[in-house]
Design an enzyme around this catalytic site. Structure first.
Site, PDB file in Angstrom:
ATOM      1  N   PHE A 116       0.697  -0.264  -0.515  1.00  0.00           N
ATOM      2  CA  PHE A 116      -0.019   0.223  -0.306  1.00  0.00           C
ATOM      3  C   PHE A 116       1.166   1.605  -0.150  1.00  0.00           C
ATOM      4  O   PHE A 116       2.032   0.774   0.106  1.00  0.00           O
ATOM      5  CB  PHE A 116      -0.583  -0.265   1.097  1.00  0.00           C
ATOM      6  CG  PHE A 116      -2.369   0.389   0.478  1.00  0.00           C
ATOM      7  CD1 PHE A 116      -3.140   1.225   1.327  1.00  0.00           C
ATOM      8  CD2 PHE A 116      -3.194  -0.849  -0.004  1.00  0.00           C
ATOM      9  CE1 PHE A 116      -4.317   1.389   0.699  1.00  0.00           C
ATOM     10  CE2 PHE A 116      -4.869  -0.631  -0.463  1.00  0.00           C
ATOM     11  CZ  PHE A 116      -5.380   0.423   0.301  1.00  0.00           C
ATOM     12  N   GLN A 139      -7.038  14.920   3.569  1.00  0.00           N
ATOM     13  CA  GLN A 139      -6.223  14.458   2.339  1.00  0.00           C
ATOM     14  C   GLN A 139      -7.241  14.274   0.823  1.00  0.00           C
ATOM     15  O   GLN A 139      -8.638  13.883   1.199  1.00  0.00           O
ATOM     16  CB  GLN A 139      -5.975  12.978   3.264  1.00  0.00           C
ATOM     17  CG  GLN A 139      -5.318  12.226   2.306  1.00  0.00           C
ATOM     18  CD  GLN A 139      -5.809  10.736   2.538  1.00  0.00           C
ATOM     19  OE1 GLN A 139      -5.994   9.821   2.473  1.00  0.00           O
ATOM     20  NE2 GLN A 139      -3.963  10.381   2.893  1.00  0.00           N
ATOM     21  N   HIS A 183      -7.405  12.218  -2.096  1.00  0.00           N
ATOM     22  CA  HIS A 183      -7.091  10.760  -2.697  1.00  0.00           C
ATOM     23  C   HIS A 183      -6.932  10.842  -3.996  1.00  0.00           C
ATOM     24  O   HIS A 183      -7.944  11.462  -4.459  1.00  0.00           O
ATOM     25  CB  HIS A 183      -8.416   9.744  -2.694  1.00  0.00           C
ATOM     26  CG  HIS A 183      -8.337   8.276  -2.373  1.00  0.00           C
ATOM     27  ND1 HIS A 183      -7.933   7.758  -4.064  1.00  0.00           N
ATOM     28  CD2 HIS A 183      -7.809   7.193  -1.984  1.00  0.00           C
ATOM     29  CE1 HIS A 183      -7.517   6.360  -3.815  1.00  0.00           C
ATOM     30  NE2 HIS A 183      -7.844   6.104  -2.351  1.00  0.00           N
ATOM     31  N   LEU A 195     -14.684   6.376  -4.955  1.00  0.00           N
ATOM     32  CA  LEU A 195     -13.371   6.084  -4.932  1.00  0.00           C
ATOM     33  C   LEU A 195     -12.825   4.941  -5.664  1.00  0.00           C
ATOM     34  O   LEU A 195     -13.421   4.233  -5.627  1.00  0.00           O
ATOM     35  CB  LEU A 195     -13.611   5.831  -3.730  1.00  0.00           C
ATOM     36  CG  LEU A 195     -11.990   5.162  -2.736  1.00  0.00           C
ATOM     37  CD1 LEU A 195     -10.490   6.062  -3.052  1.00  0.00           C
ATOM     38  CD2 LEU A 195     -12.426   4.668  -0.853  1.00  0.00           C
ATOM     39  N   GLU A 227      -6.816   2.373  -3.347  1.00  0.00           N
ATOM     40  CA  GLU A 227      -5.030   2.463  -3.615  1.00  0.00           C
ATOM     41  C   GLU A 227      -4.628   0.965  -4.138  1.00  0.00           C
ATOM     42  O   GLU A 227      -3.227   0.663  -4.468  1.00  0.00           O
ATOM     43  CB  GLU A 227      -4.441   3.174  -1.950  1.00  0.00           C
ATOM     44  CG  GLU A 227      -2.904   3.394  -2.049  1.00  0.00           C
ATOM     45  CD  GLU A 227      -2.780   4.234  -1.173  1.00  0.00           C
ATOM     46  OE1 GLU A 227      -3.475   5.273  -0.836  1.00  0.00           O
ATOM     47  OE2 GLU A 227      -1.927   3.756  -0.258  1.00  0.00           O
ATOM     48  N   ARG A 277      -0.590   9.869  -0.343  1.00  0.00           N
ATOM     49  CA  ARG A 277      -1.263   9.857  -1.020  1.00  0.00           C
ATOM     50  C   ARG A 277      -1.263  11.552  -1.555  1.00  0.00           C
ATOM     51  O   ARG A 277      -1.306  12.232  -2.358  1.00  0.00           O
ATOM     52  CB  ARG A 277      -3.070   9.797  -0.659  1.00  0.00           C
ATOM     53  CG  ARG A 277      -3.196   8.332  -0.456  1.00  0.00           C
ATOM     54  CD  ARG A 277      -4.010   7.961   0.268  1.00  0.00           C
ATOM     55  NE  ARG A 277      -4.429   6.951   0.601  1.00  0.00           N
ATOM     56  CZ  ARG A 277      -5.498   6.434   0.706  1.00  0.00           C
ATOM     57  NH1 ARG A 277      -6.088   7.051   1.876  1.00  0.00           N
ATOM     58  NH2 ARG A 277      -6.168   5.147   0.830  1.00  0.00           N
ATOM     59  N   HIS A 287     -11.333  13.510   0.794  1.00  0.00           N
ATOM     60  CA  HIS A 287     -11.148  11.931   1.574  1.00  0.00           C
ATOM     61  C   HIS A 287     -10.983  11.366   2.460  1.00  0.00           C
ATOM     62  O   HIS A 287     -12.007  10.330   3.169  1.00  0.00           O
ATOM     63  CB  HIS A 287     -10.095  10.982  -0.218  1.00  0.00           C
ATOM     64  CG  HIS A 287      -9.987   9.266   0.453  1.00  0.00           C
ATOM     65  ND1 HIS A 287     -11.769   8.574   0.158  1.00  0.00           N
ATOM     66  CD2 HIS A 287      -9.728   7.950   1.359  1.00  0.00           C
ATOM     67  CE1 HIS A 287     -11.338   7.481   0.977  1.00  0.00           C
ATOM     68  NE2 HIS A 287     -10.526   6.833   1.603  1.00  0.00           N
ATOM     69  N   ARG A 347      -2.416  11.116   5.940  1.00  0.00           N
ATOM     70  CA  ARG A 347      -2.834   9.542   6.326  1.00  0.00           C
ATOM     71  C   ARG A 347      -2.181   8.918   5.564  1.00  0.00           C
ATOM     72  O   ARG A 347      -2.319   8.842   4.753  1.00  0.00           O
ATOM     73  CB  ARG A 347      -3.945   8.981   7.198  1.00  0.00           C
ATOM     74  CG  ARG A 347      -4.260   7.464   6.849  1.00  0.00           C
ATOM     75  CD  ARG A 347      -5.600   7.680   7.793  1.00  0.00           C
ATOM     76  NE  ARG A 347      -6.843   7.983   6.145  1.00  0.00           N
ATOM     77  CZ  ARG A 347      -7.102   6.866   5.549  1.00  0.00           C
ATOM     78  NH1 ARG A 347      -6.514   5.962   5.577  1.00  0.00           N
ATOM     79  NH2 ARG A 347      -7.888   6.819   4.587  1.00  0.00           N
TER      80      ARG A 347
END
Lengths: 584, 247, 129
Positions: free
Chosen positions: A117, A231, A233, A243, A246, A286, A354, A389
């Protein structure tokens, strides 16, 4: 006004709220729990999370790795003692929910599988196909049905915390089907209401992410911490903002601009090969990926569509079999909502709001400065996410801190509570009810909920986007002040007591305006660039002045006052964030 | 550029004002990639703020926006305007009492869901320190599709048995019971059988199959129920032939 | 308070006319009726057979009369529809796996038709001998 007495009141029944409720029930079955949510639990936005939940379990990984990835990912704004606690608890919580039935994807030998990730040096993201949030939420909800001490109040919209003398005595909520306001009198309250993405117009967030719990705590005197950190995304569908996980990049997907060029290599995330490679290129953090898009857009290298500029997420090289096995929902979403089958064509994507890193200021035990008030999940800021994050830390955060909040609340409820002036408490609850009734009964006004909401969205998009500057932020703050003033003139069209969504949306708008002001004001004051808060007029990170959390204090008439407190640094001194080839 | 308008006929009911429900027509500008939910949101934001309905994720995973569109139970966020050349009639889900407009009272489903014990009844107690249960990909594959239910209630809206018999437990709840019965970590089939293997449970199903046809997540509750019937019949005979064996 | 949930009850007799899928379902269910009646006719035939040549020939005459033939045709149609509709759903009731992968429904259905043809052929040969 009806009063419901309970030991622990939990506002919000998503991942964190349900986990907290189970924790209280397991701590002591004699404690009564009121689990209050404005939607049925399975509608909570945890359900939309896709990629996975991070936790160290494999032999090639270490707690140190998870710690450093998280702290660096957060641009050193994370409280490192909290991160240490978080990473150590993570595998235990993820294993616990496996015992409760969560259908984690597996390796051939039957052990839980992990996938790479963004921003993580070693793969440690547990996943359930590409619907991890869905499975976590449903596992938690179904498990919660085992405990008779958890009494649910579904479709109750919480409006105000009842606080007197720095102590929380409960919460008032509207029973949506009857329109009646009820007072939940409790020894403690846990807020787990999620983030506030809906203050922006393009977001992955569902309709319900309106920051109500944040606003309630804020109005009750708890500071909102680090609100400037929002954030984006990097891969949301244009138009709908849906969405695209990721995980699609974790499986090897690449991002290309209009020339078919993997542009991330121009932004200190390369070299492009070998691929996939952790913490490099499309598996960078991100904030960097979203910022790269902004730069590409300025250079005219993005692709224009009816819904704005996009780049392409190319999964074709993964092959149909792998896409169907690991990313079935991505394929389905792309076909349904973008008209594109990722097996044959690249998916159009753009950065979309996001996640809210900031939130209700809590300590490492999820306690706030108001006695008897706890907060956990996206609505809270411990802080383990800092300025940005890492993907898949959030689902784990729900479990770790949801459990911690439940345990803390249970301890408090069992320890016996000091004597309280009931008259004062009832008066405060009555005042909360009056606030709702006033809005409901108002018979004149020029503003509509939807009109004002759109203006707020536009102001935030223009003023507090991926890149900010003093003038855009100041304009935003000024506009929000005006909107807050005009909010007093909102007139409801719906006058029914039964399931009045005009009223609920009006109250949600009030929450969003408060939260938006905290975001914009905090952003205006932070004169540096760090993580997801990027300023065109202050482009560097300034640890000397700003290695601190911002604390926004609510004011009913003026801008929030912004104060600062130190970040808790234990063993990782701020350094440069390195991704891509530079980390070798 | 001429703007095509789409006509939506929407079921309205405010118990404080309406003796009985009525239909209200709205004209909404057509957009090629809009879903019915986008049209309804447009109505609420621009034309009529009194319209009440449930929605959240807009990506067919939260299950909030179940409605009946031109007679068929669908998710409003996954039903495209481009597939409806004529008028679009929108009603609340069938077989549930209507609270207000497009909002139904889901209490019956929520109650029934609890009765099937939809959680792991552990085969062997395991400590967190012992790590995860081992479960092969093949074992996961056996029950995986039955985990996909988003509780949208389209199946209850389509099921004629649920329409005609109030006490029927219903497709989604029974499919979820089957999901746990098949999970290798669970041994709760006998704990569930009072509710599941009863006349109100699987034996109330006459395999119409409408539930599986309307399910947006391909859970196939009809399959779950028929398989449970076979397993349950086996259990029944085993009770007489080999009473010492329990599952 | 002011809640007044509105209940819409389906018609107990005409609910199945609302949607094509319900009509198909009722056809499947009604097929059992025709098949059951045909089975009864066969039982009557057996009883008449046990009563001697004359009785049996009387039975055959009515079975081969206009109403008899029309009913037989209907029963044949419903029997085939019954077979078809139930075979279609066999994959749901018996999910098979081979080598870790699910066996495609089409194969399970085809296997049932194959078995049906074999059994029908065997019975026909028996009846002829």
């Amino acid at each position: 006004m009806d009063t419901i007495n309970t030991d622990v009141a939990i506002v919000g029944a998503g991942g964190a709220g349900l986990r907290a409720a189970i924790a209280v029930a397991e701590a002591d079955p004699s404690l009564s729990i009121a689990l209050i949510s404005k939607v049925y639990p399975m509608r909570s936005h945890t359900v939309a999370a896709e990629g996975g939940a991070a936790g160290v379990i494999k032999g090639n990984d270490s707690f140190d790795n998870h710690f450093h990835d998280t702290v660096a990912g957060g641009d050193w704004l994370c409280d490192q003692d909290a991160v240490d606690l978080f990473i150590h608890e993570a595998p235990r919580e993820l294993t616990r929910i496996e015992h409760w039935g969560c259908p984690w994807s597996r390796e051939p030998d039957g052990h839980v599988a992990v996938r790479p990730f963004g921003g993580m040096k070693v793969e440690r993201t547990w996943y359930a196909a590409d619907k991890t949030g869905f499975h976590l939420l449903h596992t938690l909800f179904q498990t919660s049905l085992k405990y008779s001490s958890i009494e649910r109040f579904d479709e109750y919209y919480s409006t105000d915390l009842v606080v007197t003398d720095g102590r929380c005595h409960g919460v008032t909520a509207i029973e949506m089907r009857t329109g009646q306001v009820r007072f939940f009198r409790s020894k403690c309250v846990i807020i787990a209401t999620g983030g506030a993405g809906r203050v922006f117009p393009f977001t992955t967030n569902g309709a319900i992410k309106t920051g109500d719990g944040m606003a309630m705590a804020y109005r009750a005197g708890v500071p909102l911490k680090d609100m400037e950190f929002v954030q984006y995304h990097p891969t949301g569908l244009p138009g709908t903002g849906i969405l695209i996980t990721e995980g699609s990049r974790g499986e090897g997907g690449i991002l290309v601009n209009k020339d078919g060029y993997r542009y991330l290599q121009d932004y200190n995330l390369g070299p492009p090969d070998p691929w996939p490679r952790k913490k490099a290129m499309e598996l960078g953090p991100r904030d960097r990926l979203s910022q790269a898009f902004w730069h590409e857009q300025k250079k005219g290298r993005t692709i224009a569509t009816d819904y704005g500029d996009v780049v392409h997420l190319d999964l074709r090289h993964l092959g149909e079999a792998k896409i169907n096995e690991r990313l079935p929902m991505v394929r389905e979403l792309s076909i349904s909502y973008a008209g594109v089958d990722p097996v044959h064509d690249p998916i159009p994507v753009r950065p979309v709001v996001h996640y809210t890193m900031g939130g209700i200021d809590t300590d490492i035990d999820t306690a706030t400065c108001v006695e008897g008030l706890y907060a956990a999940g996206e609505c809270a800021c411990v802080s383990i996410n800092g300025a940005n994050r890492l993907g898949s830390n959030s689902l784990t955060e729900l479990l770790v801190f949801g459990a911690r909040a439940g345990e803390g609340a249970a301890r408090l409820a069992l320890s016996g509570v000091a004597e309280v002036d009931q008259q004062q408490v009832l008066a405060a609850a009555g005042a909360a009810e009056d606030r709702v009734l006033q809005l409901f009964r108002k018979s004149d006004g020029a503003e509509s909920v939807s009109g004002l909401r759109r203006e707020m969205n536009d102001a935030m998009e223009a003023g507090a986007g991926i890149y900010r500057s003093a003038d855009t932020l100041q304009a935003c703050v000024d506009t929000l002040q005006q909107i807050r003033e005009r909010y007093k003139d909102v007139l409801l069209a719906d006058k029914s007591n039964v399931f009045n969504t005009d009223l609920v949306e009006a109250l949600e708008l009030g929450s969003m305006i408060d939260v938006a002001m905290a975001m914009a004001a905090s952003a205006l004051q932070r004169k540096e660039s760090r993580g997801s808060h990027q300023r065109l007029d202050y482009t560097d990170r300034d640890d000397a002045t700003y290695l601190k959390h911002s604390l926004a204090q609510y004011s009913a008439e003026d801008l929030p006052a912004i104060a600062y407190c130190d970040v808790r640094i234990t063993r990782s001194q701020p350094a440069e964030r390195v991704y891509g080839g530079a980390q070798e | 550029m001429s703007e095509r308008l789409v006509e939506l006929e929407i079921f309205r009911y405010d118990p404080e004002q309406d003796e009985t429900p009525r239909f209200q027509t709205y004209k909404v500008p057509y957009q090629d990639d809009w879903v019915v939910l986008d049209a309804i949101n447009y109505i609420k934001d621009e034309l009529d703020r009194t319209l009440s309905y449930r929605w959240s994720c807009h990506m067919a995973v939260c299950g909030s926006c179940g409605m009946v569109v031109n007679g068929e139970p669908v998710l409003a966020c996954h039903t495209f305007l481009r597939d409806y050349p004529g008028k679009i009639r929108v009603e609340p889900l069938h077989n549930f009492p209507v609270e207000r407009d497009l909002v139904v009272a889901m209490d019956d489903f929520i109650d029934k869901l609890g009765t099937v014990k939809p959680y792991i009844v552990a085969k062997e107690e395991r400590d967190v320190d012992d790590g995860e249960y081992l479960q092969t990909p093949a074992e996961l594959a056996r029950f995986k599709q039955y985990t996909a239910c988003i509780n949208c209630l389209l199946c209850y809206s389509a099921c004629p048995q649920y329409a005609l018999t109030d006490s029927f437990v219903g497709p989604a709840a029974l499919a979820l019971a089957h999901r746990y019965n098949l999970d290798t970590r669970d041994e709760g089939r006998s704990a569930r059988e009072d509710v599941v293997a009863s006349n109100e449970g699987i034996w109330g199903c006459s395999f119409v199959g409408a539930c599986s046809e309307v399910c947006p997540k391909s859970v196939d509750p009809a399959a779950a129920i028929q398989q449970t019937k076979i397993a349950s019949t086996g259990d029944y005979f085993m009770k007489f032939l080999m009473p010492w064996k329990r599952k | 308070m002011s809640r007044r949930p509105y209940i819409r009850e389906p018609s107990k007799t005409r609910w199945w006319l609302e949607q094509p899928r319900y009509v198909r379902y009722m056809m499947r269910e009604i097929s059992a009726l025709f098949i059951g009646i045909y089975a009864l006719i066969l039982v009557v035939g057996l009883v008449q057979l046990s009563r001697g040549q004359a009785a049996y020939e009387k039975f055959l005459a009515s079975a081969e009369g206009a109403t008899g033939l029309v009913f037989a045709a209907l029963a044949m149609f419903f029997a085939i529809y019954h077979t078809y509709s139930w075979f279609q759903v066999t994959p749901k009731a018996m999910p098979l796996t081979y080598d870790g992968k699910p066996v495609p429904g089409a194969i399970i259905i085809a296997a049932h038709w194959f078995g049906f043809v074999i059994v029908s052929a065997a019975l026909w040969l028996l009846a002829r001998s």
